[in-house]
Design a protein around this motif. Structure first.
Motif, PDB file in Angstrom:
ATOM      1  N   LYS A 249       0.846  -1.188   0.000  1.00  0.00           N
ATOM      2  CA  LYS A 249       0.000   0.000   0.000  1.00  0.00           C
ATOM      3  C   LYS A 249       0.878   1.233   0.000  1.00  0.00           C
ATOM      4  N   LEU A 250       0.297   2.319  -0.427  1.00  0.00           N
ATOM      5  CA  LEU A 250       0.980   3.597  -0.493  1.00  0.00           C
ATOM      6  C   LEU A 250       0.526   4.437   0.687  1.00  0.00           C
ATOM      7  N   ASP A 251       1.476   5.000   1.392  1.00  0.00           N
ATOM      8  CA  ASP A 251       1.184   5.875   2.516  1.00  0.00           C
ATOM      9  C   ASP A 251       1.957   7.172   2.297  1.00  0.00           C
ATOM     10  N   PHE A 252       1.636   8.186   3.064  1.00  0.00           N
ATOM     11  CA  PHE A 252       2.258   9.487   2.870  1.00  0.00           C
ATOM     12  C   PHE A 252       2.709  10.047   4.196  1.00  0.00           C
ATOM     13  N   GLY A 253       3.943  10.513   4.224  1.00  0.00           N
ATOM     14  CA  GLY A 253       4.421  11.285   5.358  1.00  0.00           C
ATOM     15  C   GLY A 253       4.456  12.745   4.949  1.00  0.00           C
ATOM     16  N   ALA A 254       4.918  13.574   5.827  1.00  0.00           N
ATOM     17  CA  ALA A 254       4.973  15.004   5.525  1.00  0.00           C
ATOM     18  C   ALA A 254       5.946  15.292   4.386  1.00  0.00           C
ATOM     19  N   THR A 255       7.019  14.497   4.276  1.00  0.00           N
ATOM     20  CA  THR A 255       8.054  14.807   3.295  1.00  0.00           C
ATOM     21  C   THR A 255       8.334  13.675   2.317  1.00  0.00           C
ATOM     22  N   ARG A 256       7.695  12.525   2.532  1.00  0.00           N
ATOM     23  CA  ARG A 256       8.009  11.377   1.688  1.00  0.00           C
ATOM     24  C   ARG A 256       6.776  10.550   1.378  1.00  0.00           C
ATOM     25  N   PHE A 257       6.864   9.820   0.259  1.00  0.00           N
ATOM     26  CA  PHE A 257       5.912   8.771  -0.065  1.00  0.00           C
ATOM     27  C   PHE A 257       6.456   7.497   0.565  1.00  0.00           C
ATOM     28  N   VAL A 258       5.574   6.627   1.023  1.00  0.00           N
ATOM     29  CA  VAL A 258       6.013   5.411   1.694  1.00  0.00           C
ATOM     30  C   VAL A 258       5.249   4.222   1.116  1.00  0.00           C
ATOM     31  N   ILE A 259       5.988   3.233   0.644  1.00  0.00           N
ATOM     32  CA  ILE A 259       5.389   1.989   0.172  1.00  0.00           C
ATOM     33  C   ILE A 259       5.551   0.972   1.298  1.00  0.00           C
ATOM     34  N   VAL A 260       4.433   0.420   1.743  1.00  0.00           N
ATOM     35  CA  VAL A 260       4.447  -0.548   2.845  1.00  0.00           C
ATOM     36  C   VAL A 260       4.118  -1.919   2.270  1.00  0.00           C
ATOM     37  N   GLY A 261       5.079  -2.830   2.372  1.00  0.00           N
ATOM     38  CA  GLY A 261       4.899  -4.187   1.876  1.00  0.00           C
ATOM     39  C   GLY A 261       4.664  -5.166   3.003  1.00  0.00           C
ATOM     40  N   SER A 262       4.742  -6.442   2.685  1.00  0.00           N
ATOM     41  CA  SER A 262       4.483  -7.475   3.689  1.00  0.00           C
ATOM     42  C   SER A 262       5.542  -7.495   4.783  1.00  0.00           C
ATOM     43  N   ASN A 263       6.802  -7.250   4.426  1.00  0.00           N
ATOM     44  CA  ASN A 263       7.865  -7.254   5.427  1.00  0.00           C
ATOM     45  C   ASN A 263       8.855  -6.105   5.251  1.00  0.00           C
ATOM     46  N   PHE A 264       8.524  -5.154   4.395  1.00  0.00           N
ATOM     47  CA  PHE A 264       9.430  -4.040   4.124  1.00  0.00           C
ATOM     48  C   PHE A 264       8.681  -2.723   4.008  1.00  0.00           C
ATOM     49  N   VAL A 265       9.451  -1.644   4.100  1.00  0.00           N
ATOM     50  CA  VAL A 265       8.959  -0.290   3.860  1.00  0.00           C
ATOM     51  C   VAL A 265       9.974   0.379   2.949  1.00  0.00           C
ATOM     52  N   ILE A 266       9.489   1.070   1.929  1.00  0.00           N
ATOM     53  CA  ILE A 266      10.358   1.844   1.035  1.00  0.00           C
ATOM     54  C   ILE A 266       9.936   3.302   1.155  1.00  0.00           C
ATOM     55  N   LYS A 267      10.885   4.181   1.457  1.00  0.00           N
ATOM     56  CA  LYS A 267      10.603   5.606   1.575  1.00  0.00           C
ATOM     57  C   LYS A 267      11.189   6.329   0.371  1.00  0.00           C
ATOM     58  N   ILE A 268      10.351   7.194  -0.231  1.00  0.00           N
ATOM     59  CA  ILE A 268      10.740   7.932  -1.432  1.00  0.00           C
ATOM     60  C   ILE A 268      10.587   9.418  -1.138  1.00  0.00           C
ATOM     61  N   ASP A 269      11.679  10.170  -1.244  1.00  0.00           N
ATOM     62  CA  ASP A 269      11.595  11.621  -1.058  1.00  0.00           C
ATOM     63  C   ASP A 269      10.643  12.216  -2.081  1.00  0.00           C
ATOM     64  N   LYS A 270       9.887  13.216  -1.669  1.00  0.00           N
ATOM     65  CA  LYS A 270       8.989  13.904  -2.603  1.00  0.00           C
ATOM     66  C   LYS A 270       9.771  14.751  -3.602  1.00  0.00           C
ATOM     67  N   LYS A 271      11.034  15.019  -3.307  1.00  0.00           N
ATOM     68  CA  LYS A 271      11.952  15.710  -4.222  1.00  0.00           C
ATOM     69  C   LYS A 271      11.450  17.073  -4.658  1.00  0.00           C
ATOM     70  N   SER A 272      10.872  17.769  -3.758  1.00  0.00           N
ATOM     71  CA  SER A 272      10.428  19.128  -4.033  1.00  0.00           C
ATOM     72  C   SER A 272      10.961  20.001  -2.914  1.00  0.00           C
ATOM     73  N   ALA A 273      11.468  21.168  -3.246  1.00  0.00           N
ATOM     74  CA  ALA A 273      12.008  22.072  -2.223  1.00  0.00           C
ATOM     75  C   ALA A 273      10.968  22.340  -1.144  1.00  0.00           C
ATOM     76  N   LYS A 274       9.705  22.336  -1.533  1.00  0.00           N
ATOM     77  CA  LYS A 274       8.626  22.585  -0.582  1.00  0.00           C
ATOM     78  C   LYS A 274       8.562  21.504   0.492  1.00  0.00           C
ATOM     79  N   TYR A 275       8.924  20.266   0.134  1.00  0.00           N
ATOM     80  CA  TYR A 275       8.781  19.151   1.057  1.00  0.00           C
ATOM     81  C   TYR A 275      10.081  18.713   1.709  1.00  0.00           C
ATOM     82  N   CYS A 276      11.229  19.116   1.193  1.00  0.00           N
ATOM     83  CA  CYS A 276      12.488  18.711   1.798  1.00  0.00           C
ATOM     84  C   CYS A 276      12.778  19.585   3.000  1.00  0.00           C
ATOM     85  N   THR A 277      12.993  18.944   4.134  1.00  0.00           N
ATOM     86  CA  THR A 277      13.253  19.695   5.352  1.00  0.00           C
ATOM     87  C   THR A 277      14.735  19.761   5.672  1.00  0.00           C
TER      88      THR A 277
END
Length: 172
Positions: free
Chosen positions: A54-82
């Motif tokens: 499933k796809l989830d969202f944090g304040a600064t990243r997209f998060v893919i949640v799998g059966s035993n893993f999590v993948i975090k993807i930066d939104k890559k926008s100056a607005k979202y990079c802290t």
């Protein structure tokens, strides 16, 4: 994907997922277009690999949640990079520096197509948690870790760990 280590599962998923992601994903002008493109790529990847994520969202990243893993993807926008380095790089640097003194969920960087992706083992959610029962929260401030709350804590092998520690003051 059951029975595989979280690293193997995440890397297998990421390889397939990136082949399903539009080539111009990081150039899409709006967050909602990126979200839609991610959702479509995840559906195609899940169909191809016969798995459920499933796809989830944090304040600064997209998060893919799998059966035993999590993948975090930066939104890559100056607005979202802290941070000046990007949130994944910041979190990985923080892990390397403080994992021996703080209960941080392990993470690893995977580099694909000139981008970095942060992977972690999937943790169980905690219910109501009194942080003081598990952690000395004053220690967090000593390490400039400022965003520790129930939503950023998970259970890994029945032990509480911090699962989101990119929002720290030191790496900004």
């Amino acid at each position: 994907m059951f029975g595989m280590s979280y690293k193997t599962s995440a890397e297998r998923y990421l390889n397939t997922f990136l082949s399903m992601l539009p080539q111009n994903f990081y150039e899409l002008p709006k967050y909602f277009q990126q979200k839609d493109a991610l959702g479509a790529a995840i559906l195609k990847t899940n169909y191809t690999l016969h798995c459920h994520t499933k796809l989830d969202f944090g304040a600064t990243r997209f998060v893919i949640v799998g059966s035993n893993f999590v993948i975090k993807i930066d939104k890559k926008s100056a607005k979202y990079c802290t941070t000046k380095y990007g949130n994944n790089q910041s979190e990985f640097a923080f892990f390397k520096k403080y994992s021996t003194v703080l209960p941080l969920c392990p993470c690893q960087m995977i580099y694909k197509n000139d981008r970095s992706y942060l992977i972690m083992p999937k943790c169980k959610k905690v219910g109501k948690l009194c942080l003081e029962n598990y952690f000395d929260s004053d220690d967090f401030l000593d390490y400039n870790l400022s965003d520790v709350h129930e939503s950023n804590i998970g259970l890994l092998n029945k032990m509480p760990v911090i699962i989101d520690y990119a929002a720290n003051k030191e790496e900004r």
